[in-house]
Motif scaffolding. Structure first.
Motif, PDB file in Angstrom:
ATOM      1  N   ASP A 101       0.829  -1.202   0.000  1.00 57.15           N
ATOM      2  CA  ASP A 101       0.000   0.000   0.000  1.00 57.15           C
ATOM      3  C   ASP A 101       0.865   1.254   0.000  1.00 57.15           C
ATOM      4  N   ASP A 102       0.240   2.383  -0.344  1.00 60.65           N
ATOM      5  CA  ASP A 102       0.929   3.672  -0.305  1.00 60.65           C
ATOM      6  C   ASP A 102       1.393   3.986   1.113  1.00 60.65           C
ATOM      7  N   ALA A 125       9.560   5.742  -8.919  1.00 62.43           N
ATOM      8  CA  ALA A 125       8.221   6.259  -8.619  1.00 62.43           C
ATOM      9  C   ALA A 125       7.472   5.298  -7.695  1.00 62.43           C
ATOM     10  N   GLU A 126       7.654   4.002  -7.912  1.00 66.81           N
ATOM     11  CA  GLU A 126       7.044   3.011  -7.032  1.00 66.81           C
ATOM     12  C   GLU A 126       7.613   3.108  -5.619  1.00 66.81           C
ATOM     13  N   ARG A 128       8.764   5.811  -4.202  1.00 67.02           N
ATOM     14  CA  ARG A 128       8.164   6.998  -3.582  1.00 67.02           C
ATOM     15  C   ARG A 128       6.739   6.712  -3.135  1.00 67.02           C
ATOM     16  N   ARG A 129       6.030   5.920  -3.919  1.00 66.82           N
ATOM     17  CA  ARG A 129       4.635   5.614  -3.582  1.00 66.82           C
ATOM     18  C   ARG A 129       4.528   4.876  -2.247  1.00 66.82           C
ATOM     19  N   VAL A 130       5.416   3.907  -2.011  1.00 67.89           N
ATOM     20  CA  VAL A 130       5.299   3.091  -0.794  1.00 67.89           C
ATOM     21  C   VAL A 130       6.012   3.714   0.405  1.00 67.89           C
ATOM     22  N   ASN A 211      11.758  11.456   0.621  1.00 65.03           N
ATOM     23  CA  ASN A 211      10.535  11.646  -0.144  1.00 65.03           C
ATOM     24  C   ASN A 211       9.845  12.899   0.386  1.00 65.03           C
ATOM     25  N   ALA A 214       3.803  13.345  -1.527  1.00 65.36           N
ATOM     26  CA  ALA A 214       3.143  12.375  -2.392  1.00 65.36           C
ATOM     27  C   ALA A 214       3.819  12.309  -3.757  1.00 65.36           C
ATOM     28  N   PRO A 215       3.900  11.112  -4.384  1.00 66.81           N
ATOM     29  CA  PRO A 215       4.499  11.008  -5.715  1.00 66.81           C
ATOM     30  C   PRO A 215       3.808  11.909  -6.713  1.00 66.81           C
TER      31      PRO A 215
END
Length: 216
Positions: A101-102, A125-126, A128-130, A211, A214-215
């Motif tokens: 999940d984020d 990018a993935e 950063r998302r997690v 980070n 949010a991405p």
């Protein structure tokens, strides 16, 4: 389950299993210590290989979730996880589609992996998302040399090298990719060393970023 067939490099995995111990003795172990020092909380390591980082995580890390797509290397990583000093969960997967999940992790680790991922931008990018906002990215990577002649040499030999080296690109600008993905660099060390006696000294980067939100 995610199809991992395109990530299987059994010949390279067997070679890496043999040469990684020598690389550790030639300085890589000390660089792993530097890359992971001070980490805490829940960490995702993507492209964990045969688990060479596991023994270097500090006790302040509560869990490492180690993602590795290559079957042989993942089995070796599981063996390393069984004797690690921090809790390590080894997961089959790849960085282009992380099964989390984020904003799940306090920190992310990439270690000698950005050279071989198919699309560094999407991979980062993935990550950063997690990662939670403010979460850390720790990186230790080899990169294209800033010396013109050596850089051109890397450009020339990268296509055949990538075939035998599990997709490794000697001429990747991984620092540029980290910046382009929206991470903000906090510390950076650029240096050269010889991880193996049969290769010349080549450029590496080691550092940490965060980070900022949010991405994008």
């Amino acid at each position: 389950m995610t199809d991992l067939s395109t990530f299987q490099h059994p010949r390279f995995a067997r070679l890496y299993e043999r040469i990684s111990a020598e690389s550790e003795r030639r300085g890589t172990a000390e660089h792993r210590d530097r890359a992971l020092a001070g980490l805490s909380g829940r960490v995702v390591e993507v492209g964990a290989g045969n688990g060479m980082n596991f023994r270097h995580y500090p006790a302040t890390v509560t869990e490492v979730v180690a993602v590795e797509p290559e079957n042989r290397l993942r089995a070796l990583a599981q063996r390393a996880a069984d004797t690690a000093t921090v809790p390590v969960t080894v997961v089959a997967g790849h960085g282009d589609a992380l099964p989390f999940d984020d904003a799940t992790f306090d920190a992310a680790v990439v270690s000698l992996v950005l050279c071989s991922v198919p699309e560094p931008g999407h991979f980062l990018a993935e990550l950063r998302r997690v990662l939670k906002p403010g979460g850390e990215l720790r990186f230790f990577e080899h990169v294209r040399s800033s010396r013109p002649l050596l850089g051109v040499f890397q450009d020339v030999i990268t296509p055949p090298w990538s075939v035998i080296g599990g997709g490794c690109h000697l001429n990747r600008d991984s620092l540029g990719a980290i910046n382009a993905a929206g991470f903000e660099i906090d510390e950076l060390d650029r240096f050269a060393y010889r991880p193996l006696k049969f290769v010349p000294a080549h450029a590496h980067i080691l550092g940490r970023a965060h980070n900022p939100g949010a991405p994008r």
